[in-house]
Design a protein around this motif. Structure first.
Motif, mmCIF file in Angstrom:
data_model
loop_
_atom_site.group_PDB
_atom_site.id
_atom_site.type_symbol
_atom_site.label_atom_id
_atom_site.label_comp_id
_atom_site.label_asym_id
_atom_site.label_seq_id
_atom_site.Cartn_x
_atom_site.Cartn_y
_atom_site.Cartn_z
ATOM 1 N N PRO A 124 0.806 -1.228 0.000
ATOM 2 C CA PRO A 124 0.000 0.000 0.000
ATOM 3 C C PRO A 124 0.836 1.273 0.000
ATOM 4 C CG PRO A 124 -0.888 -1.600 1.554
ATOM 5 C CD PRO A 124 0.418 -2.153 1.072
ATOM 6 N N ASP A 125 2.000 1.232 0.660
ATOM 7 C CA ASP A 125 2.876 2.412 0.719
ATOM 8 C C ASP A 125 4.102 2.242 -0.167
ATOM 9 O OD1 ASP A 125 3.991 0.383 2.180
ATOM 10 O OD2 ASP A 125 4.624 1.636 3.867
ATOM 11 N N ALA A 126 3.970 1.489 -1.250
ATOM 12 C CA ALA A 126 5.116 1.208 -2.118
ATOM 13 C C ALA A 126 5.727 2.496 -2.677
ATOM 14 C CB ALA A 126 4.702 0.299 -3.273
ATOM 15 N N GLU A 127 7.047 2.527 -2.704
ATOM 16 C CA GLU A 127 7.784 3.619 -3.341
ATOM 17 C C GLU A 127 8.050 3.219 -4.786
ATOM 18 O OE1 GLU A 127 11.626 5.602 -1.671
ATOM 19 O OE2 GLU A 127 12.255 4.083 -3.153
ATOM 20 N N VAL A 128 7.638 4.067 -5.730
ATOM 21 C CA VAL A 128 7.793 3.768 -7.160
ATOM 22 C C VAL A 128 8.526 4.941 -7.810
ATOM 23 C CG1 VAL A 128 6.651 3.175 -9.312
ATOM 24 C CG2 VAL A 128 5.660 2.421 -7.137
ATOM 25 N N THR A 129 9.751 4.700 -8.231
ATOM 26 C CA THR A 129 10.647 5.754 -8.695
ATOM 27 C C THR A 129 11.050 5.523 -10.135
ATOM 28 O OG1 THR A 129 11.603 5.885 -6.464
ATOM 29 C CG2 THR A 129 12.851 6.934 -8.237
ATOM 30 N N THR A 130 11.246 6.593 -10.884
ATOM 31 C CA THR A 130 11.971 6.501 -12.147
ATOM 32 C C THR A 130 13.025 7.591 -12.205
ATOM 33 O OG1 THR A 130 11.831 6.347 -14.564
ATOM 34 C CG2 THR A 130 10.419 7.987 -13.497
ATOM 35 N N GLU A 131 14.140 7.256 -12.811
ATOM 36 C CA GLU A 131 15.115 8.280 -13.173
ATOM 37 C C GLU A 131 14.613 8.995 -14.419
ATOM 38 O OE1 GLU A 131 19.252 6.226 -11.591
ATOM 39 O OE2 GLU A 131 18.677 5.983 -13.690
ATOM 40 N N ALA A 132 15.060 10.227 -14.623
ATOM 41 C CA ALA A 132 14.604 10.993 -15.778
ATOM 42 C C ALA A 132 15.682 11.962 -16.221
ATOM 43 C CB ALA A 132 13.326 11.769 -15.441
#
Length: 410
Positions: A124-132
Motif C-alpha cells: 500500500p505504501d510502495a515507493e515507485v521511482t523513475t530516473e529521468a
C-alpha cells in the motif's frame, strides 16, 4: 563502453534458485529494479550498461529495439513470478533506472510497472521511482507517470554550470532541472530527487556552490551528490590520458564534499547515506536502502543484477541477447554466486557503515574491533553510538569511508 560482468556459475535455464534462497523470504522486503538500457548519447564519464541507437544498429535487430522493450521486460517479471513461486510478498519498492528511462514513452514505463503490480502486487505504501533526463520530459509526460502509479522521480541534474556539463557530455541546459522539479510537483509527485556530481575537471568551488544553490532553489526533498569517478575505457578517461583535461585529486573531492554537507545541512537536509541527503525520513530513497541493508531485489533488464536470500545473479548485457533468451523461454541470467556467511558479513559492513545508523560492532572480528578502536581514537567514528555497540562514521570518517571499511572487514 559498459564494464565487464563478473565471473560466476551458470544460471539454470529456468532461473530456479536454491531452496536456501527462498527460506524465510516472507520476512524480508522485496524490491524490483527495472533497467532501461537506452540513451540518446553516451556521456563521457559513463560506463553503465547503456546503448545508443548507433551502438545497437545491426547488433540485435528488432529484438534490441526500444519499441518492443516494455513487453520484453514484462516477460522477465513473469519469469520472476515463476522462480519465486508462491512467495506472498507484495513489492515494497520499484526503481526504473538506466540509461534514460524517459526515452521510452510514459505508457511503456507504466506498462512495466503494471507487470510488477499484476504478478506480485504492490504494498500500500510502495515507493515507485523513475530516473529521468530533464530534456526528455514535459508536463504531460510527468502527469502520465504520476497517474500510472509513480510517486518519486529522480532527475539527473549533475551541475548548474554549462562548462561543467560540457565536460561531462551532458545534453541538458542549466536551469532545465529546476523547471522539471516544479513540473513534477505540479503533476503530483510527493518526492523529487536531484542527482549532482562534483569533482568534474574544470569545476571550481564556486561552480559547485552554484550547483548546490540551484538544486536547493528548485525545492527537492532529496539530493544525491557523488564524486566523479573516471572509469577506464570512458571518453573522459581518454581525454585525461591525452592531457586535454586535468584530473581532480582526492583533496578537491574532500573539499567539495564538505561544501555539500555544510550547504545541505544548513538548508534542512540530513545525510542518511554517505552520498545522500533528505529533508525527512519519508524523503529517503527506500529502494536504495534495500541494497544497503542486503534485502531482496529482482533486477530485470540487460545487465541488471539481482539478490534473493544470499544468491546474487546478473543478466546478459546486450539488449538483443537479453530479448532472445526470454523469447526462447530461457532465463537471461549470465552468471550467479551463492554468498557464504562470511561474504554476507563482509558485505553488511561494507554497505551498512555508509548509513547514518552505522553497523553493529558485533559483526566485527577481533582485528576489525581493534581497527574500530583506532578509528574511534582518530575521530572517524562517533563516540556515543560506539558506546552503544555501533560503528557510525563522523563527518571526517565519511571523507575516509572506504579506508575505514577496509580496516573494519579484516
Amino acid at each position: 563502453m559498459p564494464s565487464a560482468l563478473p565471473d560466476g556459475e551458470p544460471v539454470p535455464d529456468d532461473g530456479a534458485l536454491p531452496a536456501s534462497a527462498l527460506a524465510g523470504a516472507a520476512g524480508r522486503p522485496l524490491g524490483f529494479y527495472l533497467h532501461v538500457p537506452y540513451c540518446a548519447t553516451r556521456c563521457g564519464y559513463c560506463d553503465f550498461n547503456t546503448y545508443t541507437a548507433t551502438e545497437l544498429r545491426g547488433t540485435g535487430g528488432v529484438l534490441a529495439s526500444r519499441d518492443n522493450y516494455a513487453g520484453t521486460l514484462a516477460d522477465e517479471v513473469r519469469l520472476a513470478r515463476k522462480v519465486l513461486g508462491d512467495d506472498p510478498r507484495a513489492v515494497r519498492t520499484v526503481f526504473v533506472g538506466g540509461g534514460t528511462p524517459t526515452l521510452l514513452a510514459a505508457g511503456d514505463l507504466v506498462r512495466m510497472l503494471g507487470a510488477v503490480r499484476d504478478e506480485f502486487g504492490l504494498a500500500p505504501d510502495a515507493e515507485v521511482t523513475t530516473e529521468a533526463n530533464p530534456e526528455s520530459v514535459d508536463p504531460a509526460y510527468l502527469a502520465a507517470l504520476r497517474e500510472g502509479g509513480f510517486n518519486r522521480i529522480s532527475f539527473g541534474m549533475q551541475s548548474a554550470r554549462q562548462h561543467v556539463l560540457r565536460v561531462l557530455d551532458r545534453t541538458h541546459t542549466p536551469g532545465r532541472s529546476e523547471e522539471c522539479v516544479a513540473q513534477a510537483r505540479a503533476a503530483g509527485f510527493e518526492h523529487v530527487n536531484l542527482d549532482l556530481i562534483y569533482g568534474t575537471p574544470g569545476e571550481s568551488d564556486d561552480d559547485w556552490r552554484a550547483s548546490l544553490d540551484a538544486a536547493l532553489g528548485a525545492g527537492p526533498d532529496h539530493v544525491s551528490a557523488y564524486a566523479l569517478i573516471v572509469e577506464e575505457g570512458t571518453r573522459l578517461a581518454h581525454r585525461i590520458r591525452r592531457g586535454e583535461v586535468a584530473p581532480t585529486d582526492d583533496d578537491v573531492h574532500a573539499d567539495r564534499y564538505l561544501i555539500a554537507e555544510e550547504t545541505l545541512s544548513a538548508a534542512g537536509f540530513d545525510w542518511y547515506e554517505v552520498s545522500n541527503w533528505a529533508t525527512s525520513g519519508a524523503g529517503r530513497c527506500l529502494h536504495n536502502e534495500l541494497y544497503w541493508r542486503g534485502a531482496d531485489w529482482w533486477g530485470a533488464g540487460p545487465g541488471a543484477h539481482s539478490h534473493v536470500g544470499g544468491v546474487r545473479w546478473w543478466n546478459v548485457k546486450h539488449p538483443g541477447a537479453y530479448a532472445a533468451a526470454l523469447a526462447a523461454g530461457r532465463s537471461p541470467g549470465a552468471g550467479r554466486e551463492v554468498l557464504s556467511a562470511e561474504d554476507r558479513r563482509v558485505e553488511r559492513i561494507l554497505l551498512e557503515l555508509r548509513l547514518r545508523e552505522g553497523v553493529p560492532l558485533s559483526l566485527l572480528k577481533e582485528e576489525g574491533r581493534a581497527a574500530s578502536r583506532r578509528a574511534l581514537g582518530r575521530g572517524l567514528l562517533e563516540p556515543g553510538p560506539y558506546g552503544e555497540g555501533r560503528a557510525v562514521l563522523t563527518l571526517r570518517g565519511r571523507l575516509l569511508a572506504d579506508a575505514v571499511v577496509r580496516d573494519l572487514v579484516d
